[in-house]
Design a protein around this motif. Sequence first.
Motif, short mmCIF file in Angstrom:
data_model
loop_
_atom_site.label_atom_id
_atom_site.label_comp_id
_atom_site.label_asym_id
_atom_site.label_seq_id
_atom_site.Cartn_x
_atom_site.Cartn_y
_atom_site.Cartn_z
N LEU A 1 -13.46 12.37 8.72
CA LEU A 1 -12.70 11.53 7.80
C LEU A 1 -13.33 11.62 6.42
CD1 LEU A 1 -12.29 8.34 10.04
CD2 LEU A 1 -10.61 10.16 9.69
N GLN A 2 -12.49 11.80 5.40
CA GLN A 2 -13.00 11.92 4.03
C GLN A 2 -12.08 11.17 3.07
OE1 GLN A 2 -14.44 15.73 2.86
NE2 GLN A 2 -14.37 15.29 0.67
N ARG A 3 -12.71 10.50 2.12
CA ARG A 3 -11.99 9.77 1.07
C ARG A 3 -12.43 10.30 -0.29
NH1 ARG A 3 -7.58 6.32 0.06
NH2 ARG A 3 -8.07 4.95 -1.68
N THR A 4 -11.47 10.65 -1.14
CA THR A 4 -11.76 11.17 -2.48
C THR A 4 -11.05 10.35 -3.53
OG1 THR A 4 -12.04 13.44 -1.64
CG2 THR A 4 -11.64 13.18 -4.00
N ASP A 5 -11.82 9.79 -4.47
CA ASP A 5 -11.24 9.09 -5.62
C ASP A 5 -10.89 10.13 -6.68
OD1 ASP A 5 -11.64 6.61 -4.46
OD2 ASP A 5 -13.63 6.36 -5.34
N ASP B 1 -2.86 9.31 -10.49
CA ASP B 1 -3.70 8.96 -9.35
C ASP B 1 -3.36 9.91 -8.19
OD1 ASP B 1 -5.19 7.84 -7.34
OD2 ASP B 1 -4.56 5.79 -7.74
N LEU B 2 -4.32 10.77 -7.84
CA LEU B 2 -4.17 11.67 -6.70
C LEU B 2 -5.21 11.36 -5.63
CD1 LEU B 2 -3.62 15.04 -8.64
CD2 LEU B 2 -1.89 13.66 -7.48
N THR B 3 -5.66 10.11 -5.60
CA THR B 3 -6.61 9.66 -4.59
C THR B 3 -6.04 9.91 -3.19
OG1 THR B 3 -7.57 8.00 -6.05
CG2 THR B 3 -7.82 7.64 -3.69
N ASP C 1 -2.09 8.31 -1.79
CA ASP C 1 -1.60 6.96 -2.09
C ASP C 1 -1.62 6.74 -3.60
OD1 ASP C 1 -4.33 6.90 -2.37
OD2 ASP C 1 -4.68 5.22 -1.01
N GLY C 2 -1.03 7.70 -4.32
CA GLY C 2 -1.13 7.67 -5.77
C GLY C 2 0.21 7.70 -6.48
N GLU D 1 6.07 8.47 -7.65
CA GLU D 1 5.22 8.11 -6.51
C GLU D 1 4.71 9.38 -5.83
OE1 GLU D 1 4.32 5.02 -5.80
OE2 GLU D 1 5.50 4.34 -7.52
N LEU D 2 3.42 9.38 -5.51
CA LEU D 2 2.79 10.47 -4.78
C LEU D 2 2.10 9.87 -3.57
CD1 LEU D 2 1.18 12.29 -7.85
CD2 LEU D 2 3.27 12.96 -6.66
N ASP D 3 2.86 9.65 -2.50
CA ASP D 3 2.30 8.91 -1.37
C ASP D 3 2.70 9.52 -0.02
OD1 ASP D 3 4.95 8.27 -1.42
OD2 ASP D 3 4.68 6.11 -1.59
#
Length: 245
Positions: free
Chosen positions: A80-84, A115-117, A144-145, A159-161
């Motif tokens: 699992l990875q999260r990128t801001d 936002d491309l988080t 979710d950006g 929306e980019l989700d």
Amino acid sequence: MQKRLLALAILAASTSVSTQADIVGASAGAYMWKQSWDGHVKSGPDSIDMNDDLGYDDETGKSFYVALEHPVPVLPNIRLQRTDLDISESNQLSRNFTFEGDVYTAADTVNSTTDLTHTDATLYYEILDNWVNLDVGLTVRMFDGEVRLATTGREGSIELDAPVPMAYVNARFDLPLTGLYASALANVISYSDSSVTDMSVGLGYEFGVVGLELGYRNFDVDLEDDGEEAKVTVDGYFFGVVIDI
């Protein structure tokens, strides 16, 4: 004789369980990423340049991951990875353009956010595990950006989700007896007129269970849908700390 065979079977099973337990592993990492933004977005007839029109330059983001590997052959490992990945600027326009049906004119001051988080859920198999380590699998990247523009009396957003499935490859090359290693990781997909490519390379030094990494990451997204378009490149150097147990 049967008792001896039973005892040997129990001993073998115990040894097998003990050996499997020894190869259960976990790793985690935290990175700071110096991000350089480039590209354009579109929602209407005009292409809006992120540098010239929105004033984007550099930003600093964070990325974290955890991974768990287990000894069950048929079940994939998980990562699992999260990128801001977001930037906000305020910039005075030098030309007119249309976005989401609104006309933004020269001399308007536009406040924008891109936002491309994203969060990555990856299922993978370990193909090689010696001085060369190779993992292959499937990543589902959940964005979710959005891209949002606003000025006095006008505001619009894309929306980019959407979740995006991507091929995953992760390789590491250890230089024996030195603690030094090189790594490369890629998540990629291309379909219709859209594509997402996320690649990084790095050099690291490991002492005990802790490693320090310095590398370069390049993230390209090219999305088109019903007249909306986002073609964005974010790249730059990163520094991270990794724990592998």
